[in-house]
Design a protein around this motif. Structure first.
Motif, PDB file in Angstrom:
ATOM      1  N   ASP A 224       0.855  -1.189   0.000  1.00 41.72           N
ATOM      2  CA  ASP A 224       0.000   0.000   0.000  1.00 41.72           C
ATOM      3  C   ASP A 224       0.893   1.242   0.000  1.00 41.72           C
ATOM      4  O   ASP A 224       2.112   1.156   0.246  1.00 41.72           O
ATOM      5  N   PRO A 225       0.336   2.436  -0.245  1.00 42.68           N
ATOM      6  CA  PRO A 225       1.145   3.659  -0.238  1.00 42.68           C
ATOM      7  C   PRO A 225       1.925   3.840   1.066  1.00 42.68           C
ATOM      8  O   PRO A 225       1.418   3.574   2.156  1.00 42.68           O
ATOM      9  N   ASP A 278       1.507   5.531  -7.268  1.00 44.74           N
ATOM     10  CA  ASP A 278       0.455   5.593  -6.249  1.00 44.74           C
ATOM     11  C   ASP A 278       1.012   5.648  -4.835  1.00 44.74           C
ATOM     12  O   ASP A 278       0.249   5.655  -3.863  1.00 44.74           O
TER      13      ASP A 278
END
Length: 374
Positions: A224-225, A278
């Motif tokens: 995830d980011p 992202d």
């Protein structure tokens, strides 16, 4: 001239790019709807720092310049001149970095040894414990999952380019013609087979059983980011063991005194890490050479990589969003950048760049164009 390119991975697409740039007509055939192999399943790194001196480094530096030029025209490549940092945690690892700085070609690579504080000024996300870091200014990155799509979108603006997906090349007919599995025949003045890790079928038929190329499997993951910029690519000292630029007496002494962690040694691992658009981190990787390859992925390598990353970040790793395995083709002679072979009149096979494919493909394709007189 009309050029038939078989394969729409990064190597094939850059061959199509150079041919169109030189004013030729190109038909590109891809057996999938889009390429799904190693060209997408990598870091997107334009990795100059660890390349062997001589031809390999020259190819990587030329490719780095070409990526930057193409990236200025095709923003969707996501080209970033981000550089890289390899943190070192003790005097023996630091000695390997210092030996790299003593190379005659260190300046061409943009090597610099930074203190821990200097490295954190370059990449503030690295808040963990380390002694110093080897910086390579020439390293860069593109977005691997979208790079081929962006290049193809640009190519499709040319009336000289045609993309034919969902077509498996089955035979070479006469000279300079390919028959696909739809029964269509694509005729040109030259055929270039850029089939990636697909080394059977038509490739084996044309090149014979002694093709000096092997397949290599790797595991990677994406998080995830991160929640903050990771301003450079990041490697660890295991990359010193993997890349030829770092071979030295200091590396021999490091191996003797501090062998790799068992998991890293078993799976021939190094840490490479790049941040995606992202904000997520692409992290890897392992290397598996023995056939048949496993059909599943193993958790121990992922656990090891997470531990190393967390030690550099000084914080827990974000949730793992994706895990995957990939396979690429690599020349069995490590001194060769790529295997380029004329397999029939007017037909060339270009394969085997190994982990150098994303880095070197623009220069590999340029060399093919030059040698074939496009």
């Amino acid at each position: 001239m009309r050029v038939i390119v078989v394969g729409a991975g990064v190597v094939g697409t850059l061959h199509a790019w150079h041919a169109v740039e030189r004013g030729h007509e190109v038909v590109q055939i891809e057996r999938e709807a889009e390429a799904r192999g190693a060209s997408l399943r990598n870091f997107g790194q334009i990795w100059v720092s660890g390349r062997a001196g001589g031809e390999e480094l020259e190819t990587a530096l030329r490719a780095r310049r070409l990526w930057e030029e193409i990236g200025a025209r095709v923003p969707g490549l996501g080209f970033r001149a981000c550089g890289s940092l390899t943190p070192v945690r003790d005097p023996r690892e630091r000695a390997v970095a210092e030996a790299a700085l003593a190379r005659d070609d260190a300046a061409a690579r943009g090597y610099e040894l930074l203190t821990a504080d200097e490295a954190r000024a370059v990449n503030p996300a690295l808040r963990g414990a380390f002694e110093a870091a080897l910086y390579c200014e020439r390293d860069a990155a593109v977005a691997p999952r979208t790079a081929q799509l962006a290049l193809r979108e640009a190519l499709l603006k040319s009336p000289n380019y045609t993309f034919r997906p969902g077509r498996d090349a089955r035979a070479v007919i006469g000279e300079n013609a390919v028959r696909d599995d739809h029964g269509d025949i694509h005729t040109g003045d030259a055929v270039v087979l850029c089939t990636g890790a697909w080394l059977g079928g038509l490739v084996r038929e044309l090149a014979g059983p002694g093709l000096p190329v092997r397949r290599v499997r790797l595991q990677m993951m994406q998080t995830d980011p991160l929640g903050e910029p990771l301003t450079t690519s990041v490697a660890d000292a295991d990359s010193f063991r993997y890349y030829p630029a770092y071979r030295s007496t200091a590396l021999d002494e490091l191996d003797a005194a501090q062998p790799q962690a068992p998991t890293a040694a078993e799976h021939r691992m190094q840490l490479l890490m790049v941040q995606r658009a992202d904000g997520g981190l692409t992290i890897g990787d392992t290397h598996e050479y023995e056939h048949p390859f496993a059909f599943d992925t193993l958790e121990d390598p992922y656990d090891h990589l997470a531990e190393v990353v967390e030690s550099f970040l000084g914080r827990p790793l974000p949730r793992i969003r994706r895990r995957w395995a990939g396979v690429y083709a690599q020349c069995t002679d490590p001194s060769r950048v790529v295997h380029r072979q004329q397999v029939r009149d007017g037909v060339w096979l270009v394969t085997g760049p190994g982990g150098r494919g994303m880095t070197c493909s623009p220069a590999i394709a340029e060399t093919t164009a030059d040698e074939l007189g496009w």
